[in-house]
Design a protein around this motif. Structure first.
Motif, mmCIF file in Angstrom:
data_model
loop_
_atom_site.group_PDB
_atom_site.id
_atom_site.type_symbol
_atom_site.label_atom_id
_atom_site.label_comp_id
_atom_site.label_asym_id
_atom_site.label_seq_id
_atom_site.Cartn_x
_atom_site.Cartn_y
_atom_site.Cartn_z
ATOM 1 N N PRO A 197 0.805 -1.227 0.000
ATOM 2 C CA PRO A 197 0.000 0.000 0.000
ATOM 3 C C PRO A 197 0.842 1.283 0.000
ATOM 4 C CG PRO A 197 -0.883 -1.559 1.591
ATOM 5 C CD PRO A 197 0.443 -2.093 1.147
ATOM 6 N N PHE A 198 2.059 1.207 0.544
ATOM 7 C CA PHE A 198 2.905 2.407 0.561
ATOM 8 C C PHE A 198 3.284 2.825 -0.860
ATOM 9 C CE2 PHE A 198 4.507 0.585 4.818
ATOM 10 C CZ PHE A 198 3.375 1.055 5.465
ATOM 11 N N LEU A 199 3.471 1.853 -1.733
ATOM 12 C CA LEU A 199 3.731 2.170 -3.141
ATOM 13 C C LEU A 199 2.435 2.535 -3.859
ATOM 14 C CD1 LEU A 199 6.220 -0.714 -4.055
ATOM 15 C CD2 LEU A 199 6.773 1.686 -3.688
ATOM 16 N N GLU A 200 1.425 1.711 -3.669
ATOM 17 C CA GLU A 200 0.176 1.867 -4.421
ATOM 18 C C GLU A 200 -0.530 3.188 -4.096
ATOM 19 O OE1 GLU A 200 -0.846 -0.244 -6.656
ATOM 20 O OE2 GLU A 200 -2.943 0.234 -7.000
ATOM 21 N N PHE A 201 -0.542 3.559 -2.817
ATOM 22 C CA PHE A 201 -1.313 4.735 -2.404
ATOM 23 C C PHE A 201 -0.445 5.874 -1.878
ATOM 24 C CE2 PHE A 201 -4.166 1.016 -1.406
ATOM 25 C CZ PHE A 201 -4.930 1.142 -2.547
ATOM 26 N N GLY A 202 0.855 5.672 -1.820
ATOM 27 C CA GLY A 202 1.749 6.722 -1.339
ATOM 28 C C GLY A 202 1.865 6.756 0.174
ATOM 29 N N THR A 203 2.836 7.514 0.650
ATOM 30 C CA THR A 203 3.036 7.694 2.091
ATOM 31 C C THR A 203 2.808 9.168 2.425
ATOM 32 O OG1 THR A 203 5.387 8.242 1.939
ATOM 33 C CG2 THR A 203 4.821 5.897 2.024
ATOM 34 N N VAL A 204 3.110 9.533 3.658
ATOM 35 C CA VAL A 204 2.911 10.924 4.062
ATOM 36 C C VAL A 204 3.779 11.873 3.219
ATOM 37 C CG1 VAL A 204 4.658 10.879 5.900
ATOM 38 C CG2 VAL A 204 2.703 12.453 6.079
ATOM 39 N N ASP A 205 4.904 11.367 2.728
ATOM 40 C CA ASP A 205 5.840 12.219 1.977
ATOM 41 C C ASP A 205 5.913 11.886 0.485
ATOM 42 O OD1 ASP A 205 6.751 13.762 4.132
ATOM 43 O OD2 ASP A 205 8.105 12.165 4.757
ATOM 44 N N THR A 206 5.470 10.701 0.095
ATOM 45 C CA THR A 206 5.676 10.290 -1.301
ATOM 46 C C THR A 206 4.344 10.123 -2.029
ATOM 47 O OG1 THR A 206 5.675 7.941 -0.730
ATOM 48 C CG2 THR A 206 7.805 9.062 -0.721
ATOM 49 N N ALA A 207 4.410 10.319 -3.335
ATOM 50 C CA ALA A 207 3.215 10.176 -4.156
ATOM 51 C C ALA A 207 2.904 8.693 -4.397
ATOM 52 C CB ALA A 207 3.434 10.875 -5.500
ATOM 53 N N ALA A 208 1.653 8.434 -4.727
ATOM 54 C CA ALA A 208 1.250 7.076 -5.092
ATOM 55 C C ALA A 208 1.924 6.663 -6.396
ATOM 56 C CB ALA A 208 -0.271 7.019 -5.242
ATOM 57 N N ARG A 209 2.322 5.390 -6.445
ATOM 58 C CA ARG A 209 2.866 4.821 -7.688
ATOM 59 C C ARG A 209 2.118 3.514 -7.952
ATOM 60 N NH1 ARG A 209 8.992 4.990 -5.977
ATOM 61 N NH2 ARG A 209 7.972 4.781 -3.942
#
Lengths: 108, 139
Positions: free
Chosen positions: A73-85
């Motif tokens: 989910p950190f890649l799919e939906f992004g994190t607090v600092d990064t965009a979704a990929r």
């Protein structure tokens, strides 16, 4: 006198359906997994290398699951600092019509 | 269909709801793709996840897109992020988005987003959904 003979193909379809459905879902899962591997962002390759297909489950041979590291989910939906990929939903959305078409052909 | 038209329509819809903006760290805390490092939470971030066009006689008439819209909150509890996600759903469900020359025929949450991120031992809550937008060209 004209005669029309109607015959039922239901027994034939019922015999072919379980194996056919399993083949279609397993093939679809493999295509989704391949698509995810092509789309997933690669830094160390850990996510890409973790993607695999599990066949069967829930008491049904026609079940197939694509599994991967649970941090997806950190890649799919992004994190607090990064965009979704996104790589999971694009792969599954693109496959849906093909899977439905393949299962529908089992009734032809 | 240009994603920018939907992006602008979604932003206008979200930022136009005083209840939603009142729940955020700042009224303008609604971001496309990413908020940027160190931005105060809670905020809303949205992005296009995927889209499938349908073509009819050479013209693109129907678009089926999934957009992520989620609340992000640095907090040990998910309560505030969940409340923002619920308000997002109120604002977007069957929203009359203006995306001329297309008309929105479906705008509903397709699936939930709900996960915890640990950022330097600090909990970050992510709550929201994937919204399916079906748009059709007005002939």
């Amino acid at each position: 006198v004209a005669r029309v003979t109607l015959t039922s193909r239901f027994p034939e379809i019922a015999r072919a359906l379980p194996g056919g459905a399993a083949r279609e879902t397993h093939a679809a899962a493999e295509r989704v997994a391949d698509s995810m591997r092509r789309r997933v962002p690669v830094r160390t390759g850990a996510h890409r290398d973790s993607i695999r297909v599990q066949r069967g489950g829930l008491g049904d041979d026609a079940v197939a699951r694509v599994v991967m590291l649970d941090t997806w989910p950190f890649l799919e939906f992004g994190t607090v600092d990064t965009a979704a990929r996104p790589f999971v939903y694009p792969a599954t959305e693109a496959e849906q019509a093909r899977l439905v078409g393949g299962v529908r052909r089992l009734f032809d | 269909m240009a994603a920018s038209a939907i992006r602008r329509a979604l932003y206008a819809r979200l930022s136009g709801d005083a209840t939603l903006t009142g729940m955020l760290a700042a009224p303008g805390a609604i971001y496309h793709r990413r908020a940027g490092r160190g931005v105060a939470t809670p905020f809303v971030v949205f992005d296009k996840q995927t889209g499938l066009p349908s073509w009819t006689l050479g013209a693109r008439d129907l678009n089926d897109e999934l957009w992520m819209v989620k609340a992000v909150d640095r907090a040990p509890s998910a309560t505030r992020a969940e409340e923002i996600a619920a308000q997002i759903d109120t604002v977007l469900r069957d929203a009359p988005l203006m995306i001329a020359p297309y008309t929105v025929v479906w705008c509903r949450r397709d699936s939930d987003i709900d996960f915890l991120e640990e950022d330097q031992a600090e909990a970050v809550q992510h709550c929201g959904g994937l919204y399916r937008l079906l748009t059709e060209r007005v002939l």
